[in-house]
Design a protein around this motif. Sequence first.
Motif, PDB file in Angstrom:
ATOM      1  N   PHE A  72      44.741  50.436  34.849  1.00 32.89           N
ATOM      2  CA  PHE A  72      44.235  50.404  36.164  1.00 32.89           C
ATOM      3  C   PHE A  72      45.349  50.897  37.329  1.00 32.89           C
ATOM      4  N   ALA A 113      44.414  43.403  41.606  1.00 32.41           N
ATOM      5  CA  ALA A 113      43.367  44.380  41.948  1.00 32.41           C
ATOM      6  C   ALA A 113      42.118  43.361  42.642  1.00 32.41           C
ATOM      7  N   TRP A 173      38.440  47.024  42.114  1.00 29.61           N
ATOM      8  CA  TRP A 173      38.307  47.158  40.451  1.00 29.61           C
ATOM      9  C   TRP A 173      36.873  47.658  40.133  1.00 29.61           C
ATOM     10  N   ARG A 220      40.637  41.979  34.523  1.00 29.62           N
ATOM     11  CA  ARG A 220      42.059  42.299  35.350  1.00 29.62           C
ATOM     12  C   ARG A 220      43.044  41.221  34.719  1.00 29.62           C
TER      13      ARG A 220
END
Length: 197
Positions: free
Chosen positions: A130, A102, A107, A121
């Motif tokens: 996500f 991302a 994000w 992440r």
Amino acid sequence: MSISRLSVVAVILGLAILSGCSSTVSNVGNSCAIFDQRNGLFENWRRDAEKASRDYGVPVSVLMATIYVESSFDSHARPPRKKILGFIPGPRASSALGYSQALDGTWSEYKSRTGQRGVSRTDFGDAIYFIAWYHYQSHIRNGIALNDPYNLYLAYHSGHAGYSRGVWKNRPVAKSAAARAQKMTQVYEAQLRRCPG
């Protein structure tokens, strides 16, 4: 409880915690093997993947295939640096990071829209959640079926607006990656039907 029993309990608890903490995942082409390697008490990838799937309706196989194509299950994956004069490390092509790859902006949008403030992440559970959220947004915004890995990946790669404009049509890399996501979804789906437990 005696000191020897406390020691045994401490060792067992330590092993349970560490069972899911090795640095790399081997055999990324086998979903059962991946889940077997990450089935610790505190780090349980199957549990994380199934929760994301339940909450957003995206099959586990699609979520795992997205990670396979994006980062090959490398928690700290990043785009390579461009070379200046052929050998000096320059800037990276993008801010993509982690399992989901991302971008910083995407994000931040995810955290803002979902209230998920402490996510990372580089954490598998956060990253797969996500991805499930993003694929669900592709379903809502672009009408892509939640079990359509090819088009979900194209929207993931091109962004929701880019997908709707068809920018991927002139991007062979995007179409090739989407085909790999589709193929790995089929592979993972077949494996998941046979995984124990």
